[in-house]
Motif scaffolding. Structure first.
Motif, PDB file in Angstrom:
ATOM      1  N   LYS A 137      55.322  28.099 -28.330  1.00  0.00           N
ATOM      2  CA  LYS A 137      56.254  27.914 -27.204  1.00  0.00           C
ATOM      3  C   LYS A 137      55.931  29.067 -26.099  1.00  0.00           C
ATOM      4  O   LYS A 137      56.706  29.847 -25.582  1.00  0.00           O
ATOM      5  N   LEU A 138      54.753  29.141 -25.933  1.00  0.00           N
ATOM      6  CA  LEU A 138      54.035  30.034 -24.754  1.00  0.00           C
ATOM      7  C   LEU A 138      54.247  29.481 -23.236  1.00  0.00           C
ATOM      8  O   LEU A 138      53.930  28.345 -23.019  1.00  0.00           O
ATOM      9  N   GLN A 139      54.286  30.303 -22.400  1.00  0.00           N
ATOM     10  CA  GLN A 139      54.395  29.845 -21.001  1.00  0.00           C
ATOM     11  C   GLN A 139      52.977  29.392 -20.443  1.00  0.00           C
ATOM     12  O   GLN A 139      52.874  28.557 -20.024  1.00  0.00           O
ATOM     13  N   GLY A 148      50.651  25.486 -28.293  1.00  0.00           N
ATOM     14  CA  GLY A 148      51.411  25.724 -27.172  1.00  0.00           C
ATOM     15  C   GLY A 148      52.792  25.226 -27.391  1.00  0.00           C
ATOM     16  O   GLY A 148      53.865  25.823 -27.397  1.00  0.00           O
ATOM     17  N   ARG A 149      52.982  24.152 -28.295  1.00  0.00           N
ATOM     18  CA  ARG A 149      54.276  23.457 -28.632  1.00  0.00           C
ATOM     19  C   ARG A 149      54.860  24.478 -29.755  1.00  0.00           C
ATOM     20  O   ARG A 149      56.164  24.622 -29.675  1.00  0.00           O
ATOM     21  N   THR A 166      49.375  28.823 -22.647  1.00  0.00           N
ATOM     22  CA  THR A 166      48.562  28.639 -23.878  1.00  0.00           C
ATOM     23  C   THR A 166      47.042  28.962 -23.519  1.00  0.00           C
ATOM     24  O   THR A 166      46.451  28.663 -22.701  1.00  0.00           O
TER      25      THR A 166
END
Length: 113
Positions: free
Chosen positions: A86-88, A82-83, A90
């Motif tokens: 950079k997904l809204q 996710g980091r 994950t």
């Protein structure tokens, strides 16, 4: 799980495959995850679930250990993913042993019904 064949799902699956592979090599400290080969990712229709296919050499007992190691590392891998991406949202990661690849490579046949 209903798989998605959209171009976006394929691109996201490719990114997830690449990043998870890198994380397993560079950051995973679990020795059970050595020599795990990721063979593909299948995303569901709404991109909330990523089914990650893997192979590993060894017997069924070793495969169970690897599966347990992957399941234990899922939270770490998902948060790092996710980091990095950079997904809204994950996607949930599900690891599945790739039976098809093993059948093709090792020529194992299943009895016909």
């Amino acid at each position: 799980m209903k798989a998605s064949g959209s171009r976006r799902a394929v691109r996201m699956g490719d990114q997830i495959l690449r990043e998870i592979g890198t994380l397993l090599v560079e950051e995973a400290a679990d020795p059970r995850l050595n020599l795990v080969t990721l063979s593909g990712v299948r995303m569901n229709a709404n991109l909330r679930i990523a089914e990650i296919f893997y192979t590993v050499s060894g017997d069924a007992e070793h495969r169970k250990e690897v599966q347990a190691g992957l399941e234990q590392a899922t939270g770490f891998l998902r948060s790092r993913l996710g980091r990095i991406l950079k997904l809204q949202y994950t996607p949930e990661l599900r690891f599945q042993f790739d039976e098809f690849l093993e059948d093709v490579v090792y020529g194992k046949s299943h009895p016909t019904d």
